[in-house]
Design a protein around this motif. Structure first.
Motif: not given
Ligand code: SF4
Ligand code: SF4
Length: 86
Positions: A4-6, A60-64, A71-75
């Motif tokens: 997911v991108i944050q 460092d915007a990409i995380r599992q 909110r980032w998963i949903q976006l």
């Protein structure tokens, strides 16, 4: 599982992650409106969870998914839906 991108991607969007993704599942938000306040997104149904993108991001915007805020998963999911329906 997906990646997911944050928020830190907003304002950078240098596409370093796009260059290494083997399945081409990282995209820009559809430009229906001003996208300057949106991050790039990872299509959750296309990501194969290979982790190649994560170390490439300079901010460092990409995380599992399980390390990401809802909110980032949903976006990412919302932007993927818009992309599919465009
Ligand atoms: S984890 Fe792999 S497949 Fe998923 S977005 Fe990153 S590079 Fe692409
Ligand atoms: S590498 Fe990071 S900052 Fe660059 S586009 Fe991908 S998520 Fe955004």
């Amino acid at each position: 599982m997906t990646y997911v991108i944050q928020e830190p991607c907003v304002g950078v969007k240098d596409t370093a992650c796009v260059e290494v993704c083997p399945v081409d599942c990282i995209h820009e938000a559809e430009p229906k409106e001003d996208t300057s306040n949106l991050p790039m997104f990872i299509h959750p149904e296309e990501c194969i969870d290979c982790a190649a993108c994560e170390p490439e991001c300079p901010v460092d915007a990409i995380r599992q998914e399980d390390e990401s805020e809802d909110r980032w998963i949903q976006l990412n999911a919302l932007l993927a839906d818009e992309y599919d329906n465009s």
